[in-house]
Design a protein around this motif. Structure first.
Motif, short mmCIF file in Angstrom:
data_model
loop_
_atom_site.label_atom_id
_atom_site.label_comp_id
_atom_site.label_asym_id
_atom_site.label_seq_id
_atom_site.Cartn_x
_atom_site.Cartn_y
_atom_site.Cartn_z
N GLN A 270 -9.99 3.67 -0.43
CA GLN A 270 -9.15 4.80 -0.61
C GLN A 270 -8.75 5.05 -1.84
O GLN A 270 -7.81 4.28 -2.22
CB GLN A 270 -8.14 4.31 0.42
N HIS B 125 -4.43 -3.71 -2.77
CA HIS B 125 -3.84 -2.37 -3.33
C HIS B 125 -3.66 -2.76 -5.00
O HIS B 125 -3.35 -3.71 -5.40
CB HIS B 125 -2.50 -2.11 -2.93
N ASN C 289 -3.93 2.51 6.30
CA ASN C 289 -5.12 2.55 5.71
C ASN C 289 -6.26 2.46 6.91
O ASN C 289 -7.56 2.71 6.86
CB ASN C 289 -5.48 1.10 4.84
N VAL D 58 1.02 -1.16 -0.04
CA VAL D 58 0.02 -0.05 -0.08
C VAL D 58 0.92 1.26 -0.01
O VAL D 58 1.31 1.61 0.99
CB VAL D 58 -0.98 0.08 1.32
N ALA E 156 -4.87 8.45 3.96
CA ALA E 156 -3.67 8.07 3.43
C ALA E 156 -2.48 8.97 3.23
O ALA E 156 -2.56 9.65 2.09
CB ALA E 156 -4.22 7.36 2.05
N THR F 179 -6.60 1.53 -2.50
CA THR F 179 -6.48 0.71 -1.63
C THR F 179 -7.95 0.29 -1.06
O THR F 179 -8.59 1.13 -0.95
CB THR F 179 -5.61 1.10 -0.37
N THR G 267 -10.21 -1.93 1.70
CA THR G 267 -10.19 -3.00 2.97
C THR G 267 -11.42 -3.38 3.11
O THR G 267 -12.49 -2.73 2.89
CB THR G 267 -9.72 -2.01 4.44
#
Length: 745
Positions: free
Chosen positions: A196, A226, A75, A57, A146, A204, A206
């Motif tokens: 993100q 990522h 993150n 990431v 980020a 990215t 999650t």
């Protein structure tokens, strides 16, 4: 030869144990799978933090300071809220199974916790079993912006200190920076997500699920992905969770353990300094958690994200190289390949890093390189010349032990050639007829003409290209050029104290870095087999490590241990390993710290650097086994205090698998197995009474006491001491009070 290693029982004595709550990332349990990572520590009286990380990431911005523009990015993390006030913590990091188990105690009850980062699947799993009074525990995701950790650290410093902030932090805080947007939280197909997006492209993702089970357990499953330049990470993370949606925790754990149970037995080391033995095996676990072929290489943090550090990158002016030194001898090639396979794949990028005037026949990078190796070689200055060539030496250590001809000629040779070509472009011929280097930089010291750091790498690179070319009959058109460089390259600058940093640049300041001594370690080009250089080696090492001042750090002590081991001085090598293990007590004013989990930080800002603990493993191994020049040396630098030693499956140059045991200060046997059919010369610390496995005629005692052993590929020979009947490798006995000394207990 017979192995008597009960791996679960042996590693159990090295498990990290907690009897008190960790309150900082560096003191908590850590887990990883070579890409994902997770840690655990307390935030307040009712809150635990479950940290999350993924090594790749990274940002992909251009045109600004690289270590900020291409930095690792945070993150987010989870908070575990307890009903009662936290009163205690009993935990264990089970090395053999790569699993954390703990009981969090509160004034209302307890929560039993079990966690893994799955070895095969890109999933982090936490299983929570609360007592009745803690059944209302709460898990929440906390997204983090980020922002490059160095930028964040700089902004905090300027906010708190104003004009008194360090000039570097003021510069970082005011530099051009493109802030990434805030992450977006949503639910997709029953999965919670944090997406993100990045201003430079890519994203990215999650993804997580929190499931209340019928048995009263709460199960957290998390995946992180990522992608760049594509924006597919969130859907990829969701797909990882959907792929295991119907699989039980027991099944996931069973599959998770397979990789780890195959990983550990690749080699074995045991010694009667149990604390040192534990430290070694925790590093083996750490590397298996932090890097893996096809995943990430080990950078300054591994997959354990710290969102406020100036060093959230891969650094190649020492950090990465030191991390990888021990792996080849330790026969841990899958984790070593995390770097070397990536170098193969990234050769076009390493070429693209070079300024236009170098054409397409050179490769290089700057000090800082992300997982993509996008790292522009600085045009117009030569401050970062040696970074790639030094990394090539790590690669070569592996190839010397695997003897992989195809890999050497088809992948490594082109990489090394292009790395050396960079030097051919800027070397100069002096009026004295010798080849010189203009101003280049010795990492962390400064620049000078004929810098020893770069002279040693340049000489090693040319010699290695010649060796490969002549061994495999490649007939490269540059062969005469490399030979000419070796013949005419200027000698290393020295003075009465030994090796200097560069011409007219003596070593006159206490400093942690030993880049001016590269020819001694790790290259071993200057060594004690050269009588004319023994005093020079001794003076140079002593002058560096004992120079008055506070410049030494953790890897200084491990480096000194290695260099004394290479001088066959086991007592002094052990002294510096002991300093390493006790640096806080011996040097309380030095900000370098080995933490109770073996995590290491430098500076008062608690900035992680993984290489230092890992570098100790190479120093230890050099005391047990060395293979440089044409000789394999067994127990070459054993201190008097190490009465009992045992190792199995260590690799030596030439493709030899080595095993040996030492009991009560006396070597029992040495076993050597040839994996490639190369010539074998052994230097032993005892007079063998007999040799088994091969004919007597295959062993020749040389005039200097060494043994030439004619081993065909696949053959093994065992050299026995007098009155020793069998070759057995097993753990050295450990006192219970010396076991499980790491963690918080």
């Amino acid at each position: 030869m017979r192995s008597e290693v009960d791996w679960p029982k042996f590693l159990e004595r090295h498990d990290l144990v907690w009897t008190e709550m960790p309150t900082a990332w560096q003191d908590g349990p850590f887990m990883g799978n070579g890409m994902l990572g997770s840690m655990l520590h307390q935030l307040d009286d009712h809150t635990l933090r479950i940290s999350l990380g993924r090594t790749d990431v990274e940002d992909h911005q251009k045109g600004i300071t690289p270590f900020i523009a291409q930095s690792r990015l945070p993150n987010g993390y989870f908070t575990l809220k307890t009903v009662g006030k936290i009163t205690g913590f009993d935990g264990r990091l089970d090395l053999y199974n790569a699993e954390t188990r703990a009981r969090v105690l509160t004034d209302k009850g307890h929560i039993d916790l079990r966690a893994i980062v799955h070895s095969e699947d890109m999933v982090i799993l936490y299983d929570l079993q609360p007592s009745a009074a803690e059944s209302a525990l709460q898990l929440d995701f906390v997204p983090l912006k980020a922002i490059a950790p160095a930028r964040l650290q700089a902004e905090i410093a300027v906010k708190l200190q104003g004009d008194k902030a360090p000039s570097s932090r003021k510069s970082w805080a005011s530099a051009k920076y493109n802030y990434n947007p805030d992450p977006v939280l949503s639910e997709i197909s029953g999965v919670q997500t944090s997406r993100q997006l990045l201003t430079a492209g890519g994203e990215t993702g999650t993804a997580w699920t929190i499931q209340a089970e019928a048995n009263g357990h709460t199960e957290l499953r998390v995946s992180i992905e990522h992608s760049y330049p594509e924006q597919t990470a969130t859907e990829d993370a969701i797909a990882h969770l959907q792929a295991i949606e119907g699989e039980s925790l027991d099944s996931l754990v069973t599959r998770h353990r397979v990789w780890w149970h195959q990983y550990y037995p690749k080699s074995f080391i045991s010694l009667d300094d149990t604390r040192m033995e534990s430290f070694y095996w925790i590093q083996v676990y750490k590397f298996g958690s932090g890097a893996r072929q096809g995943r990430a290489y080990m950078d300054t943090m591994g997959p354990w994200m710290v969102e406020n550090t100036a060093w959230a990158n891969g650094w190649f002016n020492l950090n990465t190289q030191l991390s990888y030194w021990f792996l080849s001898t330790a026969n841990r090639m899958e984790v070593a390949e995390s770097l070397f396979t990536k170098l193969d794949e990234c050769l076009p990028q390493l070429v693209a890093n070079m300024p236009e005037q170098y054409g397409d026949d050179c490769a290089g990078m700057s000090t800082i390189a992300p997982q993509t190796f996008v790292s522009a070689f600085p045009a117009g200055r030569l401050g970062f010349t040696g970074e790639l060539l030094w990394t090539c030496h790590d690669y070569w250590l592996m190839l010397e032990r695997t003897m992989d001809a195809k890999r050497t000629t088809e992948q490594f040779f082109p990489l090394l050639k292009k790395s050396v070509n960079t030097y051919l472009h800027f070397m100069v011929e002096g009026e004295d007829g010798q080849i010189h280097l203009p101003y280049t930089r010795s990492p962390e010291y400064g620049s000078g003409e004929d810098c020893n750091f770069n002279l040693s790498l340049f000489r090693w690179g040319c010699n290695t290209l010649i060796e490969i070319d002549e061994r495999y009959g490649l007939n490269d058109p540059l062969l005469p050029k490399w030979k000419d460089v070796v013949a005419r390259l200027v000698d290393y600058p020295t003075n009465e104290d030994g090796y200097m940093v560069a011409k007219d640049f003596p070593f006159e300041k206490s400093h942690r870095h030993y880049s001016h001594l590269m020819m001694i370690y790790p290259l071993c080009e200057i060594n004690i087999d050269q009588p004319e250089n023994r005093e020079l080696i001794a003076n140079s090492v002593d002058h560096w490590i004992n120079y008055p001042g506070r410049g030494n750090a953790g890897y200084s002590w491990s480096g000194a241990a290695a260099m004394y081991a290479l001088q066959a001085d086991g007592e002094t090598a052990a002294k510096y390993l002991d300093i390493f293990m006790n640096m806080q007590e011996l040097y309380p004013d030095n900000p370098a710290m080995i933490h109770p989990t073996t995590m290491y930080t430098e500076t008062g800002r608690i900035q992680p650097v993984t290489e230092t603990p890992l570098s100790l493993c190479d120093s230890m191994q050099l005391m047990l086994l060395q293979s440089w020049g044409d000789t394999i040396r067994v127990f070459p630098a054993v201190p008097e205090a190490w009465k009992n030693l045992s190792f199995e499956g260590l690799l030596a140059k030439g493709g030899f698998e080595m095993s040996a045991t030492r009991t009560d200060g006396r070597t029992q046997f040495v076993s050597v197995k040839s994996l490639a059919g190369e010539p074998c010369i052994l230097k032993l610390d005892f007079q063998p009474a007999r040799v088994e496995g091969i004919a007597k005629s295959a062993v020749t005692r040389l005039d200097d006491g060494r043994f030439a052993v004619d081993l065909k590929q696949g053959e093994a020979a065992i050299f026995y001491a007098k009155d020793v009947e069998s070759a057995i490798v097993g753990p050295v006995k450990a006192l219970p009070e010396n076991c499980n000394t790491f963690g918080l207990n």
